[in-house]
Design an enzyme around this catalytic site. Structure first.
Site, PDB file in Angstrom:
ATOM      1  N   GLY A   6       0.773  -1.233   0.000  1.00 58.37           N
ATOM      2  CA  GLY A   6       0.000   0.000   0.000  1.00 58.37           C
ATOM      3  C   GLY A   6       0.804   1.283   0.000  1.00 58.37           C
ATOM      4  CG  ASN A   8       1.499   3.585  -5.709  1.00 59.23           C
ATOM      5  OD1 ASN A   8       1.854   4.662  -6.185  1.00 59.23           O
ATOM      6  ND2 ASN A   8       2.070   2.428  -6.033  1.00 59.23           N
ATOM      7  CG  MET A  83      -1.656  -7.272  -6.983  1.00 59.49           C
ATOM      8  SD  MET A  83      -1.046  -6.290  -8.366  1.00 59.49           S
ATOM      9  CE  MET A  83      -0.172  -7.572  -9.269  1.00 59.49           C
ATOM     10  NE  ARG A  84      -8.530 -11.927  -7.241  1.00 62.59           N
ATOM     11  CZ  ARG A  84      -8.140 -13.178  -7.493  1.00 62.59           C
ATOM     12  NH1 ARG A  84      -6.886 -13.530  -7.265  1.00 62.59           N
ATOM     13  NH2 ARG A  84      -8.983 -14.061  -7.983  1.00 62.59           N
ATOM     14  CG  ASN A 100      -4.612   0.243 -12.191  1.00 62.87           C
ATOM     15  OD1 ASN A 100      -4.329  -0.033 -11.016  1.00 62.87           O
ATOM     16  ND2 ASN A 100      -4.076  -0.404 -13.222  1.00 62.87           N
ATOM     17  CG  HIS A 102       0.418  -0.990 -15.617  1.00 55.18           C
ATOM     18  ND1 HIS A 102       0.183  -2.268 -15.171  1.00 55.18           N
ATOM     19  CD2 HIS A 102       1.309  -1.095 -16.635  1.00 55.18           C
ATOM     20  CE1 HIS A 102       0.892  -3.114 -15.903  1.00 55.18           C
ATOM     21  NE2 HIS A 102       1.585  -2.438 -16.800  1.00 55.18           N
ATOM     22  CG  ASP A 138      -2.689  -3.201 -16.897  1.00 50.31           C
ATOM     23  OD1 ASP A 138      -3.213  -2.741 -15.877  1.00 50.31           O
ATOM     24  OD2 ASP A 138      -1.962  -4.216 -16.895  1.00 50.31           O
TER      25      ASP A 138
HETATM   26  C1  GRF Z   1       3.120  -0.797  -7.645  1.00 45.30           C
HETATM   27  O1  GRF Z   1       4.273  -0.888  -8.426  1.00 45.30           O
HETATM   28  C2  GRF Z   1       1.924  -0.728  -8.524  1.00 45.30           C
HETATM   29  O2  GRF Z   1       2.110   0.040  -9.650  1.00 45.30           O
HETATM   30  C3  GRF Z   1       1.778  -2.181  -8.885  1.00 45.30           C
HETATM   31  O3  GRF Z   1       2.017  -2.875  -7.681  1.00 45.30           O
HETATM   32  C4  GRF Z   1       2.865  -2.083  -6.869  1.00 45.30           C
HETATM   33  C5  GRF Z   1       2.109  -1.861  -5.592  1.00 45.30           C
HETATM   34  O4  GRF Z   1       2.854  -1.222  -4.651  1.00 45.30           O
HETATM   35  N1  GRF Z   1       0.550  -2.472  -9.529  1.00 45.30           N
HETATM   36  P1  GRF Z   1       2.156  -0.633  -3.349  1.00 45.30           P
HETATM   37  O5  GRF Z   1       1.232  -1.701  -2.787  1.00 45.30           O
HETATM   38  O6  GRF Z   1       1.424   0.610  -3.723  1.00 45.30           O
HETATM   39  O7  GRF Z   1       3.310  -0.387  -2.422  1.00 45.30           O
END
Ligand code: GRF
Length: 191
Positions: A6, A8, A83-84, A100, A102, A138
């Site tokens: 988490g 991000n 991730m789903r 999202n 990516h 994506d």
């Molecule tokens: C990030 O690189 C995001 O772009 C990808 O998974 C990673 C997740 O990182 N889809 P976090 O959970 O936000 O630390």
């Protein structure tokens, strides 16, 4: 919505001060052990776990997600390391209201293992993209991209860390604009 650490999500929550156009109301994780849950709680945001394993089908899982989102009166949904894969039914419900991030310069390297694939392809530039979520993985309208160089000795992990730092800058910038109904493309560059 998150699945993992988490980072991000934390960058989004930390960007949402009193003058921000959006307010964080709920963090949902599909993984009960997602490290991001404790971080959201520490930042004072409600959390919920909707474990996909508890449901017989993807639509049933998504109905449970939707019920949580409805309860919290969510207007805008940010996927942050979620991730789903979401069905067309769910993405249609959220069309124009779901973002999202990516870790590639879309349309290059959709899907998984983006850093390794970018290195193997001999790319010299890589990065991340924030886009609107549509039925195709994506693939929705691009709202912002941040570029980083790929250096000769990069491993996927080293490159992933370089990209992640830019993810933390890009996503809050895009969310702030998007929540003001501004879809102007944001372009960031590490160097
Ligand atoms: C990030 O690189 C995001 O772009 C990808 O998974 C990673 C997740 O990182 N889809 P976090 O959970 O936000 O630390």
């Amino acid at each position: 919505m998150i699945s993992g650490g988490g980072s991000n999500m934390v960058s989004l929550l930390n960007s949402m001060g009193p003058s921000h156009p959006a307010q964080a109301v709920l963090v949902i994780a599909n993984e009960p052990n997602a490290g991001g849950l404790a971080k959201a709680i520490n930042l004072g945001v409600d959390t919920a776990v909707v474990d996909h394993r508890a449901f017989a089908s993807r639509p049933e899982f998504e109905a449970a997600l939707q019920a949580r989102l409805d309860d919290a009166n969510v207007d805008l949904l940010c996927l942050a390391g979620f991730m789903r894969i979401l069905t067309a039914g769910f993405t249609k419900t959220w069309e124009g209201r779901c973002l999202n991030i990516h870790p590639s310069l879309l349309p290059k390297f959709k899907g998984l293992n983006t850093h390794q694939r970018a290195i193997q392809a001999g790319e010299t530039r890589h990065g991340c993209t924030v886009h609107e979520v549509t039925a195709d993985l994506d693939d929705g309208p691009i709202l912002g991209q941040a570029e980083v160089p790929i250096l000769p000795d990069d491993t996927p992990d080293v490159l992933a860390n370089r990209v992640l730092k830019m993810e933390h800058k890009l996503y809050p910038r895009v969310l702030d604009r998007f929540a003001r109904e501004d879809r102007t493309l944001i372009a960031l560059n590490m160097d």
